[in-house]
Motif scaffolding. Sequence first.
Motif, PDB file in Angstrom:
ATOM      1  N   GLU A   1     111.294   8.149 -33.208  1.00 46.17           N
ATOM      2  CA  GLU A   1     110.440   7.023 -34.020  1.00 46.17           C
ATOM      3  C   GLU A   1     109.182   7.811 -34.643  1.00 46.17           C
ATOM      4  OE1 GLU A   1     111.520   7.440 -30.743  1.00 46.17           O
ATOM      5  OE2 GLU A   1     112.899   5.569 -30.452  1.00 46.17           O
ATOM      6  N   GLU A   2     108.961   9.189 -34.462  1.00 50.71           N
ATOM      7  CA  GLU A   2     107.754   9.601 -35.288  1.00 50.71           C
ATOM      8  C   GLU A   2     108.037  10.290 -36.337  1.00 50.71           C
ATOM      9  OE1 GLU A   2     106.473  12.437 -31.971  1.00 50.71           O
ATOM     10  OE2 GLU A   2     108.274  13.732 -32.190  1.00 50.71           O
ATOM     11  N   ILE A   3     109.503  10.392 -36.730  1.00 54.99           N
ATOM     12  CA  ILE A   3     109.936  11.102 -37.929  1.00 54.99           C
ATOM     13  C   ILE A   3     108.847  10.754 -39.291  1.00 54.99           C
ATOM     14  CG2 ILE A   3     111.607  11.525 -39.841  1.00 54.99           C
ATOM     15  CD1 ILE A   3     113.687  11.269 -37.611  1.00 54.99           C
ATOM     16  N   THR A   4     108.882   9.502 -39.717  1.00 58.56           N
ATOM     17  CA  THR A   4     107.788   9.331 -40.979  1.00 58.56           C
ATOM     18  C   THR A   4     106.652   9.888 -40.693  1.00 58.56           C
ATOM     19  OG1 THR A   4     107.751   7.224 -40.060  1.00 58.56           O
ATOM     20  CG2 THR A   4     109.487   7.251 -41.221  1.00 58.56           C
ATOM     21  N   GLU A   5     105.894   9.627 -39.557  1.00 59.30           N
ATOM     22  CA  GLU A   5     104.494  10.156 -39.397  1.00 59.30           C
ATOM     23  C   GLU A   5     104.462  11.480 -39.628  1.00 59.30           C
ATOM     24  OE1 GLU A   5     101.148  10.358 -36.076  1.00 59.30           O
ATOM     25  OE2 GLU A   5     102.739   8.791 -35.636  1.00 59.30           O
ATOM     26  N   LYS A   6     105.289  12.404 -39.113  1.00 57.11           N
ATOM     27  CA  LYS A   6     105.425  13.901 -38.955  1.00 57.11           C
ATOM     28  C   LYS A   6     105.826  14.167 -40.454  1.00 57.11           C
ATOM     29  CE  LYS A   6     106.159  14.808 -34.057  1.00 57.11           C
ATOM     30  NZ  LYS A   6     104.656  15.683 -34.131  1.00 57.11           N
ATOM     31  N   LEU A   7     106.820  13.724 -41.025  1.00 53.56           N
ATOM     32  CA  LEU A   7     107.062  14.101 -42.489  1.00 53.56           C
ATOM     33  C   LEU A   7     105.659  13.808 -43.494  1.00 53.56           C
ATOM     34  CD1 LEU A   7     110.787  12.630 -43.008  1.00 53.56           C
ATOM     35  CD2 LEU A   7     109.950  14.981 -42.656  1.00 53.56           C
ATOM     36  N   GLN A   8     105.117  12.751 -43.209  1.00 55.23           N
ATOM     37  CA  GLN A   8     103.775  12.540 -44.086  1.00 55.23           C
ATOM     38  C   GLN A   8     102.954  13.729 -44.099  1.00 55.23           C
ATOM     39  OE1 GLN A   8     102.751   8.425 -43.049  1.00 55.23           O
ATOM     40  NE2 GLN A   8     104.096   7.606 -44.570  1.00 55.23           N
ATOM     41  N   ALA A   9     102.784  13.946 -42.596  1.00 50.35           N
ATOM     42  CA  ALA A   9     101.928  15.155 -42.197  1.00 50.35           C
ATOM     43  C   ALA A   9     102.341  16.569 -42.970  1.00 50.35           C
ATOM     44  CB  ALA A   9     101.659  15.416 -40.899  1.00 50.35           C
TER      45      ALA A   9
ATOM     46  N   GLY B   1     122.455  15.900 -34.147  1.00 53.12           N
ATOM     47  CA  GLY B   1     123.700  16.313 -33.471  1.00 53.12           C
ATOM     48  C   GLY B   1     123.820  15.679 -31.993  1.00 53.12           C
ATOM     49  N   LYS B   2     123.917  16.579 -30.921  1.00 48.62           N
ATOM     50  CA  LYS B   2     124.604  15.987 -29.668  1.00 48.62           C
ATOM     51  C   LYS B   2     123.246  15.133 -29.101  1.00 48.62           C
ATOM     52  CE  LYS B   2     127.960  19.241 -28.571  1.00 48.62           C
ATOM     53  NZ  LYS B   2     128.328  20.374 -27.619  1.00 48.62           N
ATOM     54  N   LYS B   3     122.058  15.540 -29.580  1.00 43.27           N
ATOM     55  CA  LYS B   3     120.973  14.962 -28.987  1.00 43.27           C
ATOM     56  C   LYS B   3     120.465  13.442 -29.598  1.00 43.27           C
ATOM     57  CE  LYS B   3     118.765  19.318 -27.140  1.00 43.27           C
ATOM     58  NZ  LYS B   3     117.646  20.062 -27.177  1.00 43.27           N
ATOM     59  N   ALA B   4     121.291  13.253 -30.610  1.00 43.22           N
ATOM     60  CA  ALA B   4     120.927  12.103 -31.263  1.00 43.22           C
ATOM     61  C   ALA B   4     121.115  10.767 -30.500  1.00 43.22           C
ATOM     62  CB  ALA B   4     121.953  11.939 -32.525  1.00 43.22           C
ATOM     63  N   ALA B   5     121.995  10.754 -29.289  1.00 39.25           N
ATOM     64  CA  ALA B   5     122.083   9.770 -28.411  1.00 39.25           C
ATOM     65  C   ALA B   5     120.789   9.586 -27.551  1.00 39.25           C
ATOM     66  CB  ALA B   5     123.296  10.041 -27.521  1.00 39.25           C
ATOM     67  N   ASP B   6     120.004  10.490 -27.669  1.00 39.27           N
ATOM     68  CA  ASP B   6     118.793  10.609 -26.817  1.00 39.27           C
ATOM     69  C   ASP B   6     117.754  10.403 -27.491  1.00 39.27           C
ATOM     70  OD1 ASP B   6     120.099  11.316 -24.272  1.00 39.27           O
ATOM     71  OD2 ASP B   6     119.960  13.203 -24.819  1.00 39.27           O
ATOM     72  N   GLY B   7     117.806  10.005 -28.955  1.00 37.70           N
ATOM     73  CA  GLY B   7     116.823   9.788 -29.982  1.00 37.70           C
ATOM     74  C   GLY B   7     116.147  11.101 -30.454  1.00 37.70           C
ATOM     75  N   ILE B   8     116.416  12.140 -30.231  1.00 37.28           N
ATOM     76  CA  ILE B   8     115.941  13.511 -30.613  1.00 37.28           C
ATOM     77  C   ILE B   8     116.893  13.899 -31.700  1.00 37.28           C
ATOM     78  CG2 ILE B   8     115.517  15.774 -29.920  1.00 37.28           C
ATOM     79  CD1 ILE B   8     115.523  14.947 -27.181  1.00 37.28           C
ATOM     80  N   ILE B   9     115.869  14.308 -32.897  1.00 40.18           N
ATOM     81  CA  ILE B   9     116.144  15.055 -33.909  1.00 40.18           C
ATOM     82  C   ILE B   9     115.676  16.392 -34.155  1.00 40.18           C
ATOM     83  CG2 ILE B   9     116.146  14.732 -36.497  1.00 40.18           C
ATOM     84  CD1 ILE B   9     117.250  12.259 -35.180  1.00 40.18           C
ATOM     85  N   GLU B  10     116.898  17.166 -34.265  1.00 39.05           N
ATOM     86  CA  GLU B  10     116.327  18.868 -34.411  1.00 39.05           C
ATOM     87  C   GLU B  10     115.797  19.072 -35.923  1.00 39.05           C
ATOM     88  OE1 GLU B  10     119.787  21.129 -32.644  1.00 39.05           O
ATOM     89  OE2 GLU B  10     120.375  19.221 -32.243  1.00 39.05           O
TER      90      GLU B  10
END
Length: 566
Positions: free
Chosen positions: A555-563, A531-540
């Motif tokens: 940057e931490e999406i893949t690590e958190k998804l694996q967990a 959404g709007k926070k994508a420009a700040d690199g934030i994923i909801e």
Amino acid sequence: MKQSRTFIPTLREIPTEADITSHQLLMRAGFVRRHMNGVYSYLPLAQKVLRKIENIIREEMEAIDAVEIFLPALQQTELLDQSGCGTSDCPDLFTLTDRQNRTIALGLDHAGVMTTLLRDEVKTYKKLPLTLYQIRTLFKDEKRPRYGLIRLKEYMMTNAYSFHANQESLDDKRNKVINAYATIFSKLGLNVKTVIADAKSIDTKQSLKFMALSEAGEVTIAYSDSSTYAAIMEMAEVKVEDSHQPETLKEMKEVETPNQHTVEEVSAFLGIDQSSVVKTLIFKANDDLVAILLRGDHKINVLKLKKALGTSEVSLATETEIAEVVSCEIGYIGPVKLPLTMKVYADHAVKSVFNGVSGANKSGYHLVNVNVERDFAVDDYMDLRFIQEGDPSPDGYGTIQFATGIDLGFVSDIGSNLSRSMNAVFIDEQGNSNPFIIGCYGLGISRLLAAVAEQYNDTNGLKWPKQLAPYDIHLVTVNVEDETQKQTSEEIYQLLTSYRYSILHDDRLERAGVKFADSDLIGLPMRLTIGKKAADGIIEVKIRSTGETLEWQREEITEKLQAYFG
């Protein structure tokens, strides 16, 4: 998969024909559509879940040395007649006529086909035991199709048959199948009880059913609150409890009870508990009339009565038939002074009724202070009633509770009657010819889909467990016309796909509210919102099972998804 390029026709309103939760949600979330009553189309999301269910089943069946085959849907009616499920005695069978004017049946049961196959191909004990299973569509002319995928005319099933040289081998295989089914249910995340069941027309030594606990279930289960005991209501045994005779047996008397016919009416009129009444029912068993005695607060279990009397034909006697043996209205029949030629059978609980009440075999009158043995004789005591909540569990541990369940499958011993009737034999070690001993097993795949939907949902929609979800992640682009959101979504989609996650990407030109509502309705384990926070690199992030919402750095999406997914 881009949501704009797949077929997920969601609905805002509950379809009028959908009467249980799973039916409503599977329709609204675009998993299924009704073609006609009892016949459904399975859309892309449902197909993905069904394939996962099938793969789990295949894995566990092969682990117990079951081999997959595929049998024909079209069957010769002559073969069905041999196997005991012919066109004349099986109203659930679909039949059709070919251009040679031969009657052919659509597969409802494959016991005959499977037995014929083994009869023609397996001649020696050296090739036994052998277990074959299939996953396919079956057809049943269901009298009352209802509850969405639970009661269908056309449904998906895995059924298996095992062939053995002796009973010990069959017992071993049955236990392995039961354990395999338990593992399947565990992998599916289902709350299932294994219950004692009646085999009805199958000649069995043991029959078990597997019930997914659900308020939408059609089958009532009696289970212990302190052990693993569970049975369908018709098969639940009643534990015989000791009865203690009072010091004084009072004098039997006749009292007038005008217009008091039922146990409820009589007990209220006399101011007594229903458990103090001995009710007398006249049944016709084959061609004989028999008197059946029950405590007033208990209900007759006709299946138990049939088994106790060793007959398949039992029905309540008509008024005309009753008039031939007693000269009173129904409601005033009692056990005292019945014809000497009439057999009298009583449920065990009748022993506990002292100074009770019964009909006087005289219209408008009942007897009080009636006592068994002193005032009337009983030919035999049997377990003839339905178990009740609060009764002691038959296994001696805890008390009985009731629940409803969806019938998912069964294990049952067919034995050797079928193979004997079809001349399906093998040569044993001594050179003798013996019929195969057969086990029969089944799981309803369509019902498994419905059962999971019944147990995993909330007011907003489905909540698929990770191992069954049609996709792992719902990637939602709030505004597809925003270049930053669009590009970020595409990059994350490509990244996660490379990590082997299955992604449903909502790239539709729809309002955010519609997308979020559809996402909750479909119920994938995790939603990533760009959404709007994508420009700040934030994923909801939203976890569907708990409703928890988070914010992750890109940057931490893949690590958190694996967990999360493990």
